[in-house]
Design a protein around this motif. Sequence first.
Motif, PDB file in Angstrom:
ATOM      1  N   GLY A 154     -41.714  54.092  12.363  1.00  0.00           N
ATOM      2  CA  GLY A 154     -42.941  52.731  12.755  1.00  0.00           C
ATOM      3  C   GLY A 154     -43.065  51.761  11.777  1.00  0.00           C
ATOM      4  O   GLY A 154     -43.050  50.514  11.990  1.00  0.00           O
ATOM      5  N   SER A 199     -38.680  54.561  15.701  1.00  0.00           N
ATOM      6  CA  SER A 199     -39.788  54.739  16.363  1.00  0.00           C
ATOM      7  C   SER A 199     -40.752  53.909  16.906  1.00  0.00           C
ATOM      8  O   SER A 199     -40.413  52.721  16.508  1.00  0.00           O
ATOM      9  CB  SER A 199     -40.877  55.538  15.092  1.00  0.00           C
ATOM     10  N   GLU A 243     -45.108  62.566  15.363  1.00  0.00           N
ATOM     11  CA  GLU A 243     -44.120  62.576  14.130  1.00  0.00           C
ATOM     12  C   GLU A 243     -42.733  63.316  14.479  1.00  0.00           C
ATOM     13  O   GLU A 243     -42.082  63.510  13.494  1.00  0.00           O
ATOM     14  CB  GLU A 243     -44.756  63.052  12.951  1.00  0.00           C
TER      15      GLU A 243
HETATM   16 MG    MG Z   1     -44.595  57.138  13.864  1.00  0.00          MG
END
Ligand code: MG
Length: 416
Positions: free
Chosen positions: A8, A35, A198
Amino acid sequence: MKVYKFGGASVKTPQAIENVYNIIKDENELVIVVSAIDKTTNHLERLVNYYFNGDEQKNVEFENIKKFHLDYVAEAFDGKTETVCKKLNSLFEEIAERIDGIPTDDYDFEYDSIVSYGELLSTTIFSEYLRYRGKQNKFIDIRRYMVTDSNFRDAKIDWKLSEKKVRKAFSDANNNVFVTQGFIGSDISHHTTTLGREGSDYSASSIAHIIDAESVTIWKDVPGIMNADPAWCDFAEKLDEISFHEAIELAFYGAKVIHPKTIKPIENKNIPLYVRSFKDPSAKGTVIRKLDYYLDLVPVYILKQNQVLISISPKDFSFIVEENMSNIFGLFAKYKVKVNVMQNSAIDFSASIDANNRNFDALVADLQKEYFVKYNENLQLITIRYYTDEAINRMISGHKVYMTQKSRKTARFVIE
Ligand code: MG
Ligand code: ASP
């Protein structure tokens, strides 16, 4: 085929997505796993909570998530957003419809069906961005291929059911660059599932396993796997290579390098894993692979903060042996309290556990029926792989030490 995973943080801003584009623009034969952008997963978690609790704040949270993504594409695509916005808006409509309804009483199910949109949004944007920049690619909704059980929020991949489908998804005569999601899948009834927070690293290595990829690369904001966390020490250095086995050990002791489940699928097929920096893409990073020689590593430091050291001794002064041990472990398992390190003497058993466990008080109350229980809070657990006297001194001198444990390669200390 190679598999690249971008977290991310790597696509945090419109400038960042351009940086990622530059990393992959000349690559072919590539699966790209992206992500959710920046902290979107956390925002979606909040949205689920509002929705699940019937709190009208859900609409504000949703509008914020929507605005963030629309502002993002307006800037990244320089205003040419017609196609991408059409796709994003249909995803937003799906979310809106969901949070407009009444939740079932299965929180985990609701969680997966909403939180999964973080990855659907980011990959839609990423795939369209590549197209906008002139790079052909195929968008894959991995939920159609990656089949899991129905254990929502911690779903397990059904390898048997997934293998054929995933292999087919990534073999296409007209495309050799694919953009897809990590972290999500679906069960056999087509309900969306997630693999645990995650979990995208694990998805990337699972795809690599199935399609027999030549390598996996996880692009991060650090130069590679470090021997300590640069956030809390100034002597951190990068490790050039480590074995699969060592990577599993480090993840087990709490190193936040990669998701602990990532190694197994690629180790099975001997697929190397690279950890590289998206901030410095020309640097080599760390390679995790099968090593048939012994690596002389520098000391590796792993810190787990916020530990509680719990000491347990039988009220009847019986020894801490098989019967007491299995009784104590049974209670730890019953309350889902994970032991990070433990030690026992004749009549005393000590274990360091993460603080803030919801079941801690209940565990202690149950233990107190048969045992004297004491505990110390606000401690730290330091693990040093390949320890030296100097490394140990560096970490513990000046601290009160509550527990020491040394094996051939690993020293562990619970300190104040
Ligand atoms: Mg992440
Ligand atoms: N977006 C998910 C998370 O933040 C999965 C991942 O990033 O690996 O937990």
